[in-house]
Write a protein that holds these residues in place. Structure first.
Motif, PDB file in Angstrom:
ATOM      1  N   TRP A  70       0.827  -1.218   0.000  1.00 18.78           N
ATOM      2  CA  TRP A  70       0.000   0.000   0.000  1.00 18.78           C
ATOM      3  C   TRP A  70       0.860   1.266   0.000  1.00 18.78           C
ATOM      4  N   PHE A  71       1.914   1.243   0.808  1.00 17.27           N
ATOM      5  CA  PHE A  71       2.711   2.471   0.971  1.00 17.27           C
ATOM      6  C   PHE A  71       4.044   2.413   0.244  1.00 17.27           C
ATOM      7  N   ASP A  77     -11.452   7.412   6.521  1.00 16.50           N
ATOM      8  CA  ASP A  77     -10.829   8.431   5.658  1.00 16.50           C
ATOM      9  C   ASP A  77     -11.395   9.818   5.926  1.00 16.50           C
ATOM     10  N   GLU A 109       3.110  13.472   0.315  1.00 17.37           N
ATOM     11  CA  GLU A 109       2.654  12.069   0.318  1.00 17.37           C
ATOM     12  C   GLU A 109       1.509  11.875   1.308  1.00 17.37           C
ATOM     13  N   GLU A 169      -1.612  13.160  -0.137  1.00 13.48           N
ATOM     14  CA  GLU A 169      -2.116  12.273  -1.188  1.00 13.48           C
ATOM     15  C   GLU A 169      -2.821  11.043  -0.586  1.00 13.48           C
ATOM     16  N   ILE A 170      -2.218  10.481   0.461  1.00 15.21           N
ATOM     17  CA  ILE A 170      -2.807   9.299   1.118  1.00 15.21           C
ATOM     18  C   ILE A 170      -4.189   9.655   1.669  1.00 15.21           C
ATOM     19  N   ILE A 172      -6.635  10.473  -1.445  1.00 14.39           N
ATOM     20  CA  ILE A 172      -7.079   9.269  -2.155  1.00 14.39           C
ATOM     21  C   ILE A 172      -7.993   8.444  -1.256  1.00 14.39           C
ATOM     22  N   TYR A 223      -6.813   5.941   1.702  1.00 12.80           N
ATOM     23  CA  TYR A 223      -6.288   4.574   1.861  1.00 12.80           C
ATOM     24  C   TYR A 223      -6.909   3.870   3.080  1.00 12.80           C
ATOM     25  N   LEU A 224      -7.365   4.674   4.039  1.00 15.43           N
ATOM     26  CA  LEU A 224      -7.515   4.127   5.389  1.00 15.43           C
ATOM     27  C   LEU A 224      -8.757   3.274   5.606  1.00 15.43           C
ATOM     28  N   GLY A 249      -9.496   1.092   3.776  1.00 12.77           N
ATOM     29  CA  GLY A 249      -8.965  -0.224   3.397  1.00 12.77           C
ATOM     30  C   GLY A 249      -8.627  -1.075   4.616  1.00 12.77           C
TER      31      GLY A 249
END
Ligand code: ACO
Ligand code: LMR
Length: 264
Positions: free
Chosen positions: A46-47, A109, A216, A219-220, A223, A225-226, A228
């Motif tokens: 993921w990262f 998120d 970064e 962006e995370i 987008i 990611y969390l 997830g």
């Protein structure tokens, strides 16, 4: 010279063309030899980097704590009904997963987005919460159906305890706690929930680990990611509920008429 045909896909996280598959450049043998865990694999895929042990441990704790929350929650309920309708594992799993969203499990998120914005703009909890109210938006990461001031969510306490011990800074989580202190003056069930705890603490992980640039991190968060983490974690429980119903040979579920208010 060589003419390279344009590719239709770009991929940067894994590669299976060599002798062994690589995750973010790390060969599978090294993942096994170094005793990496699922937190490390998530970090790589993921990262796209190896994170310090306390970070991968935090990721693993999130996964373990969110793996299940009993049969009555939205996701498990859907999975159970689907399994009892005779559907296969994947159908039962995705039926449960599809309930994950802004009210249930998928507020991580948004919690990170709103807490980060409010913290970085130095809004007081009062300004933040009342500003959200004016916009008609519920504060993501706050509120729970069965948890309240006198029956706090143990998962939140465990995450906070781990982070307070291992993270260099927990400033976003402390901000979320200040928000909770304010929302609890409004209603008893407006506690910091597990989505809010993970959202705020992941901001602390990203900012405090020194492994991500500011760009970064943005962006995370942008987008998203969390969520997830919850999707991945809860899949474990939903798969368990599917097996449980099949093992118990449960018949087709039909909701009782008595539990429906038929009205015009
Ligand atoms: N922010 C502001 N006000 C809230 C919030 C919130 N997060 N949650 C509830 N309220 C207030 C509102 O005034 C609401 O009235 P409204 O329906 O007119 O907006 C009132 O409390 C009562 O709300 P209910 O809908 O009865 O509360 P419920 O117990 O059903 O809500 C829920 C629980 C869905 C979690 C809610 O608190 C919420 O939407 N929270 C934000 C999303 C979130 O964080 N979800 C993750 C929960 S944890 C998990 O699923 C693993
Ligand atoms: C969960 O993890 O499923 C819960 O926090 C939601 C709930 O209603 O218990």
């Amino acid at each position: 010279g060589k003419v390279r045909a344009p590719t239709h896909i770009i991929s940067t996280i894994s590669d299976d063309r060599g002798e062994e598959p690589c995750y973010a450049g790390v060969p599978m043998s090294s993942i096994i030899e170094k005793g990496y865990g699922v937190g490390d694999v998530i970090s790589l895929l993921w990262f796209k980097r190896s994170l310090p042990r306390y970070c991968t441990q935090f990721i693993e704790i999130c996964i373990m704590l969110c793996a299940d929350h009993g049969p009555c929650v939205s996701g498990a309920h859907n999975t159970i009904v689907t399994a009892r309708a005779g559907k296969d594992l994947v159908s039962s799993l995705v039926s449960g997963l599809l309930t994950i969203g802004p009210r249930f499990g998928g507020a991580i998120d948004d919690a990170a987005r709103y807490f980060k914005d409010a913290h970085d703009r130095a809004l007081t909890p009062y300004e933040f919460v009342e500003g959200m109210k004016k916009k008609g938006i519920r504060v993501a990461g706050i509120g729970h159906r069965i948890k309240n001031r006198d029956n706090k969510d143990k998962r939140v306490e465990l995450l906070q305890k781990f982070a307070r011990t291992h993270f260099p800074s927990v400033k976003y989580m402390e901000y979320a706690v200040q928000v909770e202190t304010y929302t609890l003056t409004k209603a008893n069930n407006l506690v910091l929930n597990v989505d809010g705890a993970i959202g705020s603490l992941f901001l602390d992980l990203l900012a405090g680990s020194g492994m991500f640039t500011k760009q970064e991190i943005d962006e995370i968060v942008e987008i998203g990611y969390l969520n997830g983490l919850f999707v991945l974690a809860r899949s474990i429980g939903l798969i368990g509920h599917t097996f449980d119903q099949k093992r118990l040979k449960q018949p087709l579920y039909r909701h009782p008429w008595e539990d429906v208010l038929y009205t015009k």
